[in-house]
Scaffold this motif. Structure first.
Motif, PDB file in Angstrom:
ATOM      1  N   GLU A  80      13.784  52.389  52.143  1.00 47.10           N
ATOM      2  CA  GLU A  80      13.317  53.156  50.854  1.00 47.10           C
ATOM      3  C   GLU A  80      11.520  52.604  50.821  1.00 47.10           C
ATOM      4  N   THR A 135      27.406  52.555  45.765  1.00 48.51           N
ATOM      5  CA  THR A 135      26.587  54.245  46.235  1.00 48.51           C
ATOM      6  C   THR A 135      25.631  53.687  47.423  1.00 48.51           C
ATOM      7  N   VAL A 136      25.264  52.584  47.743  1.00 42.48           N
ATOM      8  CA  VAL A 136      25.115  52.292  49.136  1.00 42.48           C
ATOM      9  C   VAL A 136      25.266  50.855  48.986  1.00 42.48           C
ATOM     10  N   SER A 140      22.921  47.881  50.775  1.00 40.89           N
ATOM     11  CA  SER A 140      21.418  47.638  50.915  1.00 40.89           C
ATOM     12  C   SER A 140      20.415  46.916  51.351  1.00 40.89           C
ATOM     13  N   VAL A 170      17.909  51.127  53.111  1.00 38.12           N
ATOM     14  CA  VAL A 170      19.136  51.489  52.251  1.00 38.12           C
ATOM     15  C   VAL A 170      20.055  52.444  53.066  1.00 38.12           C
ATOM     16  N   THR A 195      22.985  54.880  52.308  1.00 38.12           N
ATOM     17  CA  THR A 195      23.752  55.489  51.445  1.00 38.12           C
ATOM     18  C   THR A 195      25.241  56.214  51.260  1.00 38.12           C
ATOM     19  N   ASN A 196      26.276  55.889  50.359  1.00 41.00           N
ATOM     20  CA  ASN A 196      27.530  56.283  50.677  1.00 41.00           C
ATOM     21  C   ASN A 196      27.455  57.623  50.677  1.00 41.00           C
ATOM     22  N   GLY A 251      25.652  58.130  46.940  1.00 37.77           N
ATOM     23  CA  GLY A 251      24.501  57.350  47.367  1.00 37.77           C
ATOM     24  C   GLY A 251      23.384  58.670  47.365  1.00 37.77           C
ATOM     25  N   THR A 252      22.788  59.576  48.049  1.00 40.23           N
ATOM     26  CA  THR A 252      22.219  60.181  47.982  1.00 40.23           C
ATOM     27  C   THR A 252      21.287  60.163  46.296  1.00 40.23           C
ATOM     28  N   TYR A 263      22.390  58.754  43.861  1.00 39.09           N
ATOM     29  CA  TYR A 263      22.347  57.659  43.094  1.00 39.09           C
ATOM     30  C   TYR A 263      20.543  57.385  43.188  1.00 39.09           C
ATOM     31  N   MET A 264      20.199  57.644  44.784  1.00 42.70           N
ATOM     32  CA  MET A 264      19.018  57.213  44.969  1.00 42.70           C
ATOM     33  C   MET A 264      17.619  57.829  44.413  1.00 42.70           C
TER      34      MET A 264
END
Length: 195
Positions: A25, A128-129, A131, A153, A155-156, A160-161, A163-164
């Motif tokens: 990331e 969410t992730v 990491s 990271v 993602t979940n 998650g995607t 959120y990031m």
């Protein structure tokens, strides 16, 4: 200072084999330089700092908002952490990294994974992730070394995607620059004390 991904991917770090299915990331050069044996001092400076409490009002505000949102939406429960929602990357460690000291205590939300002479990694997970924070001590080409941080990271799902993507501008423009300043202060204080 933010660096290109190659600043991390071109190095023979052990994390590449351990977190091979994670996305790189961010890569940042840390405001710390020293000799080849100063990596433990870098870790001490980082974990002795007061981030986010010693940061600017915007960072403290963002941190508080994230904690409130996490509590409201249930993102940070123990059932979503390492060893619950996701297995620990410690299960992927090669034999020579198992059972070794893992470095300074991190405190929540991170759990240390491993420590070598020039590399340290810790993981955390929430809804969410999953990491990894990877810190390293890299030769600078002029006889010294510099610190680096990479964030990897997984993602979940869509949450998650999303959120990031939502937090990326805040991380890059506000949080990481303040984090670098906090770590720089800690590094200078520790270096000045002669420890």
């Amino acid at each position: 200072m933010k660096l290109a991904p190659e600043a991390h991917t071109s190095r023979p770090w052990r994390i590449h084999g351990i977190a091979h299915d994670f996305t790189l990331e961010d890569v940042w050069e840390l405001p710390a330089s020293g000799g080849p044996d100063d990596f433990p001092r870098l870790l001490e400076a980082i974990w002795s700092g007061g981030f986010p409490e010693d940061s600017s009002l915007p960072v403290r505000f963002l941190w508080a908002v994230r904690e409130k949102l996490g509590a409201l939406f249930g993102w940070d429960g123990e059932e979503d952490g390492v060893g619950a929602r996701v297995p620990s990357l410690a299960e992927r460690l090669p034999d020579d990294l198992r059972g070794r000291p893992t470095g300074p205590p991190t405190g929540k939300p991170f759990s240390a994974l491993y420590l070598t002479d020039d590399e340290w990694a810790a993981e955390m997970a929430n809804r969410t992730v999953h990491s990894v924070m990877h810190l390293s001590w890299v030769p600078d080409g002029s006889g010294g070394h510099r610190g680096r941080m990479a964030v990897l990271v997984k993602t979940n799902g869509r949450l998650g995607t999303a959120y990031m993507a939502a937090v990326a501008p805040f991380r890059h423009l506000i949080v990481y620059p303040q984090l670098m300043r906090s770590w720089e202060r800690s590094w200078k204080e520790l270096t000045a004390s002669g420890r």
